[in-house]
Structures are given as C-alpha cells and as structure tokens.
Design a protein around this motif. Sequence first.
Motif, PDB file in Angstrom:
ATOM      1  N   THR A  25       0.827  -1.212   0.000  1.00 17.94           N
ATOM      2  CA  THR A  25       0.000   0.000   0.000  1.00 17.94           C
ATOM      3  C   THR A  25       0.864   1.266   0.000  1.00 17.94           C
ATOM      4  O   THR A  25       0.485   2.263  -0.606  1.00 17.94           O
ATOM      5  N   SER A  26       2.023   1.210   0.668  1.00 16.06           N
ATOM      6  CA  SER A  26       2.883   2.406   0.711  1.00 16.06           C
ATOM      7  C   SER A  26       3.435   2.695  -0.673  1.00 16.06           C
ATOM      8  O   SER A  26       3.549   3.852  -1.083  1.00 16.06           O
ATOM      9  N   THR A  27       3.777   1.644  -1.401  1.00 12.90           N
ATOM     10  CA  THR A  27       4.286   1.821  -2.761  1.00 12.90           C
ATOM     11  C   THR A  27       3.214   2.480  -3.627  1.00 12.90           C
ATOM     12  O   THR A  27       3.478   3.469  -4.310  1.00 12.90           O
TER      13      THR A  27
ATOM     14  N   TRP B 299       0.615   4.214  -2.714  1.00 14.63           N
ATOM     15  CA  TRP B 299       0.330   5.564  -2.244  1.00 14.63           C
ATOM     16  C   TRP B 299       1.399   6.536  -2.738  1.00 14.63           C
ATOM     17  O   TRP B 299       1.098   7.610  -3.248  1.00 14.63           O
ATOM     18  N   ASN B 300       2.667   6.126  -2.607  1.00 12.57           N
ATOM     19  CA  ASN B 300       3.753   7.006  -3.043  1.00 12.57           C
ATOM     20  C   ASN B 300       3.700   7.273  -4.542  1.00 12.57           C
ATOM     21  O   ASN B 300       4.178   8.301  -5.003  1.00 12.57           O
TER      22      ASN B 300
ATOM     23  N   ASP C 173      -0.405  12.295   6.823  1.00 12.60           N
ATOM     24  CA  ASP C 173       0.364  11.179   6.292  1.00 12.60           C
ATOM     25  C   ASP C 173      -0.552  10.224   5.560  1.00 12.60           C
ATOM     26  O   ASP C 173      -1.707  10.508   5.330  1.00 12.60           O
ATOM     27  N   LYS C 174      -0.005   9.036   5.294  1.00 15.94           N
ATOM     28  CA  LYS C 174      -0.773   8.088   4.473  1.00 15.94           C
ATOM     29  C   LYS C 174      -2.110   7.697   5.111  1.00 15.94           C
ATOM     30  O   LYS C 174      -3.124   7.689   4.439  1.00 15.94           O
ATOM     31  N   GLU C 175      -2.107   7.393   6.407  1.00 18.85           N
ATOM     32  CA  GLU C 175      -3.315   6.785   6.983  1.00 18.85           C
ATOM     33  C   GLU C 175      -3.903   7.592   8.134  1.00 18.85           C
ATOM     34  O   GLU C 175      -3.176   8.050   9.003  1.00 18.85           O
TER      35      GLU C 175
ATOM     36  N   TRP D 155      -6.428   6.603   2.824  1.00 22.22           N
ATOM     37  CA  TRP D 155      -5.565   5.440   2.581  1.00 22.22           C
ATOM     38  C   TRP D 155      -5.443   4.519   3.796  1.00 22.22           C
ATOM     39  O   TRP D 155      -4.460   3.782   3.904  1.00 22.22           O
TER      40      TRP D 155
ATOM     41  N   TYR E 211       8.466   0.359  -1.724  1.00 17.97           N
ATOM     42  CA  TYR E 211       8.506   0.984  -0.400  1.00 17.97           C
ATOM     43  C   TYR E 211       8.225  -0.050   0.695  1.00 17.97           C
ATOM     44  O   TYR E 211       7.498  -1.014   0.475  1.00 17.97           O
ATOM     45  N   ASN E 212       8.830   0.207   1.859  1.00 17.24           N
ATOM     46  CA  ASN E 212       8.624  -0.663   3.031  1.00 17.24           C
ATOM     47  C   ASN E 212       9.026  -2.110   2.790  1.00 17.24           C
ATOM     48  O   ASN E 212       8.403  -3.026   3.331  1.00 17.24           O
TER      49      ASN E 212
END
Length: 353
Positions: free
Chosen positions: A9-11, A13-14, A28-30, A74, A267-268
């Motif tokens: 999800t981080s990928t 989102w970015n 931030d994201k969430e 997100w 990411y992550n």
Amino acid sequence: MSCRLSAGTSTLWNQLRTHPDVAWVGKDKETLYFNGDVEFGRSALCDNDLEAYHREVGAMRRSTGRLDLLVGDWSATYLTCVCCPTVLRTINPDIKLVLVLRDPVQRALSRFIEQKSLGGGPHHDKVHNHTFESYVGAELAELEACRGRAELYRRRQARLQAAQQGQPAGAAGDSGNGTGGGFRGWGAGMSLGDWMEAQCYERSNILGWSVYDTFLANYLAHFPHSQMLVLYTDELAIDPLQVLRKLEAHLGLRPHDYAPGPLGTVYNARGCYVLGATLQQLRASELGSRQAVQKMLDTAQAARAAEEAEEASLRRAAAKLASFYRPHVQRLFRWADEGRIAQPPAAWREAYK
Ligand SMILES: Nc1ncnc2c1ncn2[C@@H]1O[C@H](COP(=O)(O)OS(=O)(=O)O)[C@@H](OP(=O)(O)O)[C@H]1O
C-alpha cells in the motif's frame, strides 16, 4: 480507499500521490479515522465525528484551491473493520473502493517479520519469543477455537430461526455468506455467527487479516462490485504502471505521466518475496546478534544444517497456513469466476488449489 496492510500500500500511495488531481485526508498516508485499529487495543470508531472528517476533506480542497480534487483515505485498516462499510456507504454511497491483496501466507509472513524486528511494534510482544512456525501453531489454534465458538452461535441462531418458521431443525441452516449470489454484511443481514467469526480474524492481525473473503463479503454486501477495485500485490510487482492505469480508470482520473523514480521503487520492503530470502532476516532476529550468526557460520556444517532446519520449519509453517487459507482463497476464485472481483494471480490458483 481501503488497502491491505503489508501488501504494497505504501508503494501504491507514493506513486498515486504524485497525480495532480488526487489528495488524501490527513497529513500522512493513513488516518485510521473510522477504526481505532484493534491492534492498538482500541475498538472501532465508526461513530467518530463526521463533521471533523468532512472538514478535513474541505480543508484539503481549499488549500489547493481545487474543488474538483479527488480526496481519498488510505487507511490500511478499513478492510478488516466490520462496521466501516456501513459508515463509508453512509458518507458517500458512490465511493470508489480499492483493495490491495497479497498472497495470504506471504502477507502473514511479512507482518510477522516486521513485528518481530520492530521493538515498539504493536504485536512485538506476541511474536518476539516465537519462530514463524511456533507462532503459526499457537495463533492458528486460537483462531480455530474462536471459529468453533462462533459456529456454536451460528447453529443456535439457525435452530431458533427454524423453530420460528416451524421448520425442522437444520432447515434454516446458514448456507454461507456469498454463496448463491447474496452477501450479508454488518448492518445488512450479517448473522451473529458470521459476525463472531469476522471478529476472530479481525482480532488476529498477523494471521487473521489474511482471511480476505470474510472482510470482502462484508464490503460486497454494501457496495456493487463496480465500485470496488481489487488489485493484487503480484501485479504491482510486475507492472506498476498498468496497476496505476487501472486505478485511474476506476477513479475516473486522467492518465498521469508518473516519474520513473517512485514507479520503480518498492517501499517498506522487508524482503520476503521468496521464502529462502526471508531466512536471513528470520535468522538475524531469532538469534539475536550478528556475532551469534557469525559464530554459527564459522562452523560451516552446523550452519548448513541449521539453514536446512530453518527452511524446513518455514516451509512447514507455510504449508499449514496455506491449508488454513485454502477454503477462503477458493471463495475468492469463485467470486472472480463469477465476475465479482478481479482474477487473482495464476500463482494463487496453483498454491491454493
Ligand atoms: N511493487 C511491489 N511489489 C511487490 N511487493 C511490494 C511492492 N511494494 C511493496 N511491496 C511489499 O509490500 C510490503 C509492504 O507493504 P505495505 O506498505 O502495505 O505495508 S505496511 O504499511 O508497511 O504495513 C513489503 O513486503 P515485505 O518486504 O515482504 O515485508 C514490500 O516489500
């Protein structure tokens, strides 16, 4: 938007955040706005302040001077939150939902490794004394016991229902949520037994959150499948641009020219696409120190034997988990074949046949 934790999800989102027509609530994201995240010991926040949430959306649009901006959320915890579909549908019946699903065993392993290596992680205490295999053994036993208790309530409710309808016991039995076309969600016909079973998985972040069908059925009871885009981490790994194009089409966005940087970045990453590659990480965390690993490597034979034992242990755990997830993944196959969700990757068909 609702995404799966530990699924890329981080990928995503970015990548999507670079689209000029997209924004999201929160800094931030969430936000985790509508569920306090059971993993931190708080219950769902489905009755959280709605006006404050709407203000955040408005603030985002005002700060950019763009009233046409598409504002999303997100939070990676909404999928497993049983009351969230009701809330989201009430807020916006036309909402577009996006789920990112990863191979259930891989997701569980990724989460386990993350929590094992994160000293302050919410599940660190639960996992730090465990190998993956011992953790799977303990947690699966609890999950199965929990599911057994839910089943007792399901049967009792079916018996009462049959009695009320003057039918013989068993006649009004539960045919299974999502079979024969109908889905029953929380606040939309979900039975007590189904709710209790969902709670078993909801409260088991590492293993239970990979039981996707239970949570997906809840969303499908509230939303037509045209509003729900199911993506798979595997496709994100193979062709991120194609995934973004699918997302754009689903959200009604114009195609954006994404920079190659974020597009090519994972990411992550904790590094467990291949079971073998995971071993190094597990070894480092389980043995506690680099010296311990070094010492072991000095004795080449011992190291090889240990490696084989760990590999075998990991494979045993993965096989046990795969049989636990099999019926759940097979329901996803059925829904995919019925055209309700996107087809899972071919590798899933092979692994969960
Ligand atoms: N493009 C792409 N392809 C395949 N896999 C990818 C991709 N991007 C991220 N990942 C893997 O997803 C894991 C992190 O997921 P999340 O960002 O959702 O997790 S979290 O928010 O950190 O919990 C993490 O998994 P592990 O490395 O196995 O732990 C990432 O490596």
